[in-house]
Design a protein around this motif. Sequence first.
Motif, short mmCIF file in Angstrom:
data_model
loop_
_atom_site.label_atom_id
_atom_site.label_comp_id
_atom_site.label_asym_id
_atom_site.label_seq_id
_atom_site.Cartn_x
_atom_site.Cartn_y
_atom_site.Cartn_z
N PRO B 9 0.90 -1.11 -0.07
CA PRO B 9 -0.10 -0.25 -0.01
C PRO B 9 0.80 1.20 -0.02
CG PRO B 9 -0.50 -1.52 1.67
CD PRO B 9 0.76 -1.93 1.20
N HIS B 10 0.60 2.23 -0.68
CA HIS B 10 1.41 3.49 -0.73
C HIS B 10 0.49 4.69 -0.62
CE1 HIS B 10 0.26 2.46 -4.88
NE2 HIS B 10 0.73 3.77 -5.17
N THR B 11 0.86 5.87 -0.18
CA THR B 11 0.05 7.01 0.11
C THR B 11 0.38 8.03 -1.11
OG1 THR B 11 -0.32 6.76 2.13
CG2 THR B 11 -0.67 8.90 1.44
N VAL B 12 -0.74 8.40 -1.74
CA VAL B 12 -0.45 9.35 -3.07
C VAL B 12 -1.23 10.71 -2.36
CG1 VAL B 12 -1.51 10.10 -5.16
CG2 VAL B 12 -1.30 7.74 -4.66
N LYS B 13 -0.21 11.75 -2.63
CA LYS B 13 -0.64 13.25 -2.19
C LYS B 13 -0.39 14.03 -3.32
CE LYS B 13 1.26 12.86 2.36
NZ LYS B 13 0.35 13.10 3.31
N LEU B 48 -10.62 6.52 -9.02
CA LEU B 48 -10.31 5.84 -7.77
C LEU B 48 -11.53 4.78 -7.49
CD1 LEU B 48 -8.91 8.57 -5.53
CD2 LEU B 48 -7.62 6.55 -6.55
N PRO B 49 -11.17 3.62 -7.00
CA PRO B 49 -12.37 2.56 -6.65
C PRO B 49 -13.37 3.23 -5.66
CG PRO B 49 -10.08 1.67 -6.52
CD PRO B 49 -9.91 3.19 -6.75
N MET B 53 -11.00 6.20 0.56
CA MET B 53 -11.35 7.32 1.47
C MET B 53 -10.27 8.13 1.08
SD MET B 53 -13.68 6.32 3.33
CE MET B 53 -13.85 7.77 4.45
N ILE B 54 -10.59 9.51 0.98
CA ILE B 54 -9.73 10.59 0.39
C ILE B 54 -9.66 11.70 1.82
CG2 ILE B 54 -9.12 12.30 -1.16
CD1 ILE B 54 -10.51 10.72 -3.31
#
Lengths: 108, 108
Positions: B9-13, B48-49, B53-54
């Motif tokens: 898992p990785h976080t996108v900003k 996004l699926p 959660m964003i």
Amino acid sequence: QNSDASNEPHTVKKSVLATYYHRKFEGRRTSSGAKYRAKKLTAAHRTLPFGTMITVTNPDNGKSVKVKVNDRGPFSRKLAIDLSESAAKEIGIYSKGVAKVKLSYTLE
Amino acid sequence: QNSDASNEPHTVKKSVLATYYHRKFEGRRTSSGAKYRAKKLTAAHRTLPFGTMITVTNPDNGKSVKVKVNDRGPFSRKLAIDLSESAAKEIGIYSKGVAKVKLSYTLE
């Protein structure tokens, strides 16, 4: 959008701007769940029910084609997210129309 | 869009432009099937699926809100339809980018 109060089927005709899918979408999942196939006669539309058949005519040459709606689009290139009213109020952008925000999410 | 080859898992900003739903959408069906509710913390995103959660932050005041993706959008105001490659070729607009076309369809 439908001001016809009767339940009779009725035909809608309008002139709009059209774009088409880039090659890179081949095989990707559409909003309806079906995979996009460049060879099939399909289209993305904002609101029409999936399965709706649309006759699309090029007024420059009179050619027309019948396509089936199986996806949602076209999307805005400028905007990335639409927030619910509550979410927009919570961060203080409601009434601004468009606002720059930062997104952060985790992909599996 | 995801150049990370691992399955971690990785976080996108990212910084983007946001809009929000007009009142008139209250109760209407979203692309995920759920009804839009102004009071819920939800959002529309292109790709996004559903269920993602964003965290959305307003950089002007530092406030943030967590929203769940349950719809597709934002849509283009200028464009109304995306055609498959075959459909665009059949009416001779492939390679034009954007073209004015006429739509005709029947609503039940």
